[in-house]
Design a protein around this motif. Structure first.
Motif, PDB file in Angstrom:
ATOM      1  N   ILE A   1      -6.840  -2.523   3.705  1.00 61.16           N
ATOM      2  CA  ILE A   1      -5.532  -2.285   4.327  1.00 61.16           C
ATOM      3  C   ILE A   1      -5.139  -3.310   5.387  1.00 61.16           C
ATOM      4  CG2 ILE A   1      -5.246   0.158   3.819  1.00 61.16           C
ATOM      5  CD1 ILE A   1      -6.386   0.904   6.387  1.00 61.16           C
TER       6      ILE A   1
ATOM      7  N   ARG B   1      -5.798   5.722   2.571  1.00 61.98           N
ATOM      8  CA  ARG B   1      -5.792   6.042   4.010  1.00 61.98           C
ATOM      9  C   ARG B   1      -6.416   7.417   4.277  1.00 61.98           C
ATOM     10  NH1 ARG B   1      -2.165   2.583   7.728  1.00 61.98           N
ATOM     11  NH2 ARG B   1      -2.030   0.797   6.376  1.00 61.98           N
TER      12      ARG B   1
ATOM     13  N   GLU C   1       0.826  -1.198   0.000  1.00 64.05           N
ATOM     14  CA  GLU C   1       0.000   0.000   0.000  1.00 64.05           C
ATOM     15  C   GLU C   1       0.873   1.266   0.000  1.00 64.05           C
ATOM     16  OE1 GLU C   1      -2.148   0.326   3.581  1.00 64.05           O
ATOM     17  OE2 GLU C   1      -3.211   2.118   2.911  1.00 64.05           O
ATOM     18  N   PHE C   2       1.931   1.246   0.799  1.00 65.02           N
ATOM     19  CA  PHE C   2       2.803   2.409   0.889  1.00 65.02           C
ATOM     20  C   PHE C   2       3.865   2.426  -0.215  1.00 65.02           C
ATOM     21  CE2 PHE C   2       0.813   2.836   4.900  1.00 65.02           C
ATOM     22  CZ  PHE C   2       0.911   4.176   5.217  1.00 65.02           C
TER      23      PHE C   2
ATOM     24  N   PHE D   1       4.825  10.292   2.210  1.00 65.65           N
ATOM     25  CA  PHE D   1       3.951   9.791   1.166  1.00 65.65           C
ATOM     26  C   PHE D   1       2.822   9.016   1.818  1.00 65.65           C
ATOM     27  CE2 PHE D   1       7.774  10.677  -1.106  1.00 65.65           C
ATOM     28  CZ  PHE D   1       7.331  11.111  -2.347  1.00 65.65           C
ATOM     29  N   MET D   2       1.598   9.419   1.530  1.00 59.86           N
ATOM     30  CA  MET D   2       0.456   8.776   2.176  1.00 59.86           C
ATOM     31  C   MET D   2      -0.406   8.121   1.098  1.00 59.86           C
ATOM     32  SD  MET D   2      -1.081   8.291   5.053  1.00 59.86           S
ATOM     33  CE  MET D   2      -1.795   9.214   6.394  1.00 59.86           C
ATOM     34  N   PRO D   3      -0.736   6.830   1.259  1.00 58.30           N
ATOM     35  CA  PRO D   3      -1.627   6.196   0.285  1.00 58.30           C
ATOM     36  C   PRO D   3      -2.973   6.933   0.271  1.00 58.30           C
ATOM     37  CG  PRO D   3      -0.642   4.568   1.730  1.00 58.30           C
ATOM     38  CD  PRO D   3      -0.292   5.910   2.295  1.00 58.30           C
TER      39      PRO D   3
ATOM     40  N   ARG E   1       8.454  -0.300  -4.293  1.00 62.69           N
ATOM     41  CA  ARG E   1       8.450   0.320  -5.615  1.00 62.69           C
ATOM     42  C   ARG E   1       9.827   0.873  -5.993  1.00 62.69           C
ATOM     43  NH1 ARG E   1       3.129   3.586  -5.857  1.00 62.69           N
ATOM     44  NH2 ARG E   1       2.255   1.578  -5.377  1.00 62.69           N
TER      45      ARG E   1
ATOM     46  N   PRO F   1       0.936   6.477  -3.610  1.00 58.90           N
ATOM     47  CA  PRO F   1       0.796   7.360  -2.453  1.00 58.90           C
ATOM     48  C   PRO F   1       0.993   8.825  -2.843  1.00 58.90           C
ATOM     49  CG  PRO F   1       2.254   5.526  -1.953  1.00 58.90           C
ATOM     50  CD  PRO F   1       1.953   5.457  -3.410  1.00 58.90           C
TER      51      PRO F   1
ATOM     52  N   LYS G   1      -0.739  -9.619  -6.663  1.00 58.03           N
ATOM     53  CA  LYS G   1      -0.609  -8.185  -6.848  1.00 58.03           C
ATOM     54  C   LYS G   1       0.092  -7.566  -5.631  1.00 58.03           C
ATOM     55  CE  LYS G   1      -3.351  -4.357  -8.574  1.00 58.03           C
ATOM     56  NZ  LYS G   1      -3.669  -3.433  -7.461  1.00 58.03           N
TER      57      LYS G   1
END
Lengths: 415, 295
Positions: B220, B151, A249-250, B146-148, A254, B139, A275
């Motif tokens: 999440i 969230r 998610e963060f 950096f924030m998704p 990457r 994000p 994924k």
């Protein structure tokens, strides 16, 4: 006398029949007689809790497959199953009842190190056979090794060495750990750090989280700001899954950072979905798509395991029971039942060979040796078939993968 | 000195932001608990299980029926809420005359059964659930971290939902009936209001709030049968600190404790799961009715 002749005849008849039919017939003679000709295998694992997927019913299916392939002629092999609920006292009680009253000769699987060690003591006391596949503790072949125990599939040393050492060779030379704050996490972190340093890598730091946390984003950011090339996850189960999910998610991976999971099974990858899990690095000693033999094994058990492909724990259940039955065939049912110690000694004396782990051997401390693989999880584009999840990054040969014989402190090792 | 402070701030700010996200879940869950306790006087221990059911219903909709995140955000709470209504009608409503403890034991038992059934059916390693396409992008840069996107959405959704609930209870006629019924049910009934039905629906609404939080959590957190029980104990602490049954209290405390927990994760991570209970102990000693409760 007539009774004896009759049962003898029946046994001979049974041997001539197909194994399944034979099993039915040879069970007919009187109870005492039948028992002396019956091998009873008890699969003791988690059937309802957090390790249900990693052990559970799929382990049972794999044991049954081994029985199908290797049951000695004229012998009935029965498989019984119990749920230890991840409680050492429950596990030890079941083991005691099985061995004392129910005529069980072998106990198989037993994930969860604390239950595994409790059962270890009981089996030794009763002089039966203990084939552990599911537990991680190196104690089974170290300080608490017994002449009745074989530890088949993996242990914390081998995981740490493969993921720690081989990963550095593959380029991941700076590490940051996210560690579960209890003994298992601490020792996994310590062992892995040692291998990382031995291989010339650096450990930049670590953070310890309470067991069963839900949110790991804070730890992941701390790991990220350390600029380590590898983030090592020294935790297990849902902690690991939450960590991986939130790392994706963060976007932690990457920018080229690798996530190394110190204990993971293929079922966890399935639960995460490719994924999310792509790019993860982990260690197992078995994968269904390694070679023709492993694929052939999968095709044989697939009907029985449903949509939970076997992982290394399951494969270890199959292979250890297969090898045990080979030893029984070799030494005779009576002798094998009479002394678990002798049966295990015979297993150690014979080279192992099966479709899951290939050719190998069992060391005198009870450690089964096999090559160990460092895998990377494929991306969704690379995956062509169901459960096509891993590609091999590194292979550690069998003789280097496990803790050297002299270092474990096992009393069976003659120096 | 100033540099040191700036450095601390640099580490601290992202944690504050992340703490707010966790706080959003605490707030939503404790809101549902507060509504149920405030109106029914039942300590709903099944709240965690109902949160988990929300996440699972969303997962089922996606993987069995192809229904995506946005419809699930509405439908899953309705379905789980209806289940809550059923529970209230058939079981919980029989316990109103008895001590709190009976309601607690019943709902605790229900939680264990629900979790067990789900574990048996779906195993325990969890199910994958991706965030919706609109919120699943890379994000965003907030300047300090950096924030998704997802969230950020969680915080917004939780705030809106809390506000709506507060408005309904404090500012509408329905809310007035509800509050009156808690004070004196017999009198309200005498005015021709169907109190039992109102109470049933309140329980359903509280449960729906839990399920709403569950759907929010699905992308999440790992969607697994024990996801609720990991969270629920903390949420109970939040409710106790905020003051049992106080709506505003539980929302503010939820966000506040999320922040405190977030900061603990940087400065002393080992204590991050304990810090909330330490605060709870202090609050109970100093203000037994909770920060916002009326003694």
């Amino acid at each position: 006398m007539t009774q004896d002749r009759r049962s003898l005849l029946k046994t001979v008849a049974a041997a001539a029949m197909t194994p399944a039919l034979g099993a039915g017939l040879s069970a007919l003679p009187g109870r005492a007689r039948a028992q002396s000709n019956t091998i009873k295998i008890g699969v003791l694992n988690d059937q309802s809790g957090v390790y249900r997927e990693t052990s559970g019913p799929t382990s049972v299916a794999c044991v049954r497959q081994a029985v199908k392939e290797m049951a000695p002629p004229g012998t009935t092999v029965e498989v019984v199953v119990a749920d230890h609920q991840n409680k050492p006292d429950v596990g030890a009680t079941i083991a005691r009842q099985w061995l004392d009253q129910d005529g069980v000769d072998v106990i198989v699987d037993v994930p969860n190190s604390s239950v595994a060690l409790a059962v270890n003591t009981v089996v030794r006391e009763k002089n039966k056979v203990y084939l552990n596949s599911g537990a991680a503790t190196t104690e089974l072949t170290g300080g608490q090794c017994t002449p009745n125990t074989i530890h088949w599939t993996y242990d914390t040393y081998m995981l740490a060495r493969s993921t720690g050492g081989a990963m550095v060779k593959a380029g991941g030379d700076s590490w940051f750990f996210i560690t579960a704050d209890y003994t298992f996490g601490h020792s996994l972190e310590r062992d892995t750090s040692n291998f990382v340093k031995q291989a010339g890598g650096k450990v930049l730091g670590s953070v310890r989280h309470p067991l069963q946390s839900t949110d790991f984003s804070s730890y992941l950011l701390q790991a990220q700001s350390s600029r380590a090339k590898v983030i090592g996850l020294a935790n297990a189960g849902t902690d690991t899954i939450n960590c991986v999910k939130q790392a994706a998610e963060f976007g932690v991976t990457r920018r080229g950072t690798k996530l190394a999971v110190l204990l993971m099974f293929i079922g966890d990858v399935h639960a995460l979905g490719l994924k999310t899990a792509q790019g993860l690095v982990c260690t197992e000693s078995f994968y269904w798509d390694l070679n023709d033999r492993t694929r052939s094994f999968l095709s044989r058990v697939k009907g029985a395991v449903g949509d939970n492909y076997p992982n290394m724990d399951h494969a270890g259940c199959y292979a250890s029971v297969l090898h045990y039955l080979k030893a029984v065939k070799d030494m005779g049912v009576g002798a094998a039942k009479a002394s678990g110690k002798d049966a295990v000694a015979r297993m150690k004396a014979m080279p192992t060979d099966d479709d899951c782990f290939g050719a190998g051997k069992i060391r005198e401390d009870g450690r089964k040796l096999c090559p160990v693989y460092l895998f990377e999880v494929k991306s969704p584009e690379e995956s062509k078939a169901p459960w096509d999840y891993y590609k091999v990054l590194q292979t550690t040969p069998a003789d280097e993968a496990f803790r050297p014989l002299g270092e474990g402190g096992c009393s069976l090792v003659r120096t | 000195m100033l540099e040191d402070l700036l450095f601390q701030l640099q580490i601290g700010l992202p944690q504050v932001a992340l703490g707010l996200v966790n706080g959003a879940f605490y707030a939503l869950l404790s809101l549902g608990l507060a509504v149920i306790f405030g109106m029914l006087n039942v300590i709903n221990f099944a709240h965690g299980a109902q949160f988990m059911m929300g996440a699972f219903v969303a997962w089922m909709m996606l993987s069995w029926l192809g229904i995506g995140y946005w419809p699930a955000l509405i439908l899953a709470p309705l379905i789980v809420g209806a289940f809550g209504v059923l529970l209230e009608k058939t079981m919980i409503s029989r316990l109103y005359k008895l001590d709190h403890l009976y309601g607690l034991l019943l709902t605790f038992g229900l939680a264990l059964i629900i979790e067990g059934v789900f574990r048996n059916q779906f195993g325990s390693s969890g199910m994958p659930y991706a965030p919706p396409a609109a919120l699943g992008g890379p994000p965003v840069d907030l300047g300090f971290m950096f924030m998704p996107v997802y969230r950020l959405w969680v915080v917004v959704a939780a705030l809106v939902m809390s506000l709506v609930t507060w408005l309904v209870i404090e500012k509408t006629r329905l809310g007035a009936y509800l509050r009156a019924a808690t004070e004196n049910a017999a009198l309200v009934q005498a005015f021709g209001v169907n109190v039992p039905r109102m109470i049933t629906l309140t329980y359903g609404a509280g449960v729906a709030l839990a399920a709403f939080a569950g759907v929010l959590a699905a992308p999440i957190y790992s969607v697994n049968p024990q996801m609720g029980s990991n969270l629920i104990i903390v949420v109970f602490a939040v409710v106790v600190i905020g003051g049992m049954g106080s709506i505003l209290g539980s929302v503010l405390t939820g966000f506040g404790l999320g922040l405190v927990e977030g900061l603990t994760k940087v400065f002393y991570p080992e204590a991050s799961s304990t810090v909330i209970f330490v605060i709870m102990a202090i609050v109970l000693l100093a203000r037994p009715a909770g920060l916002f409760g009326r003694a």
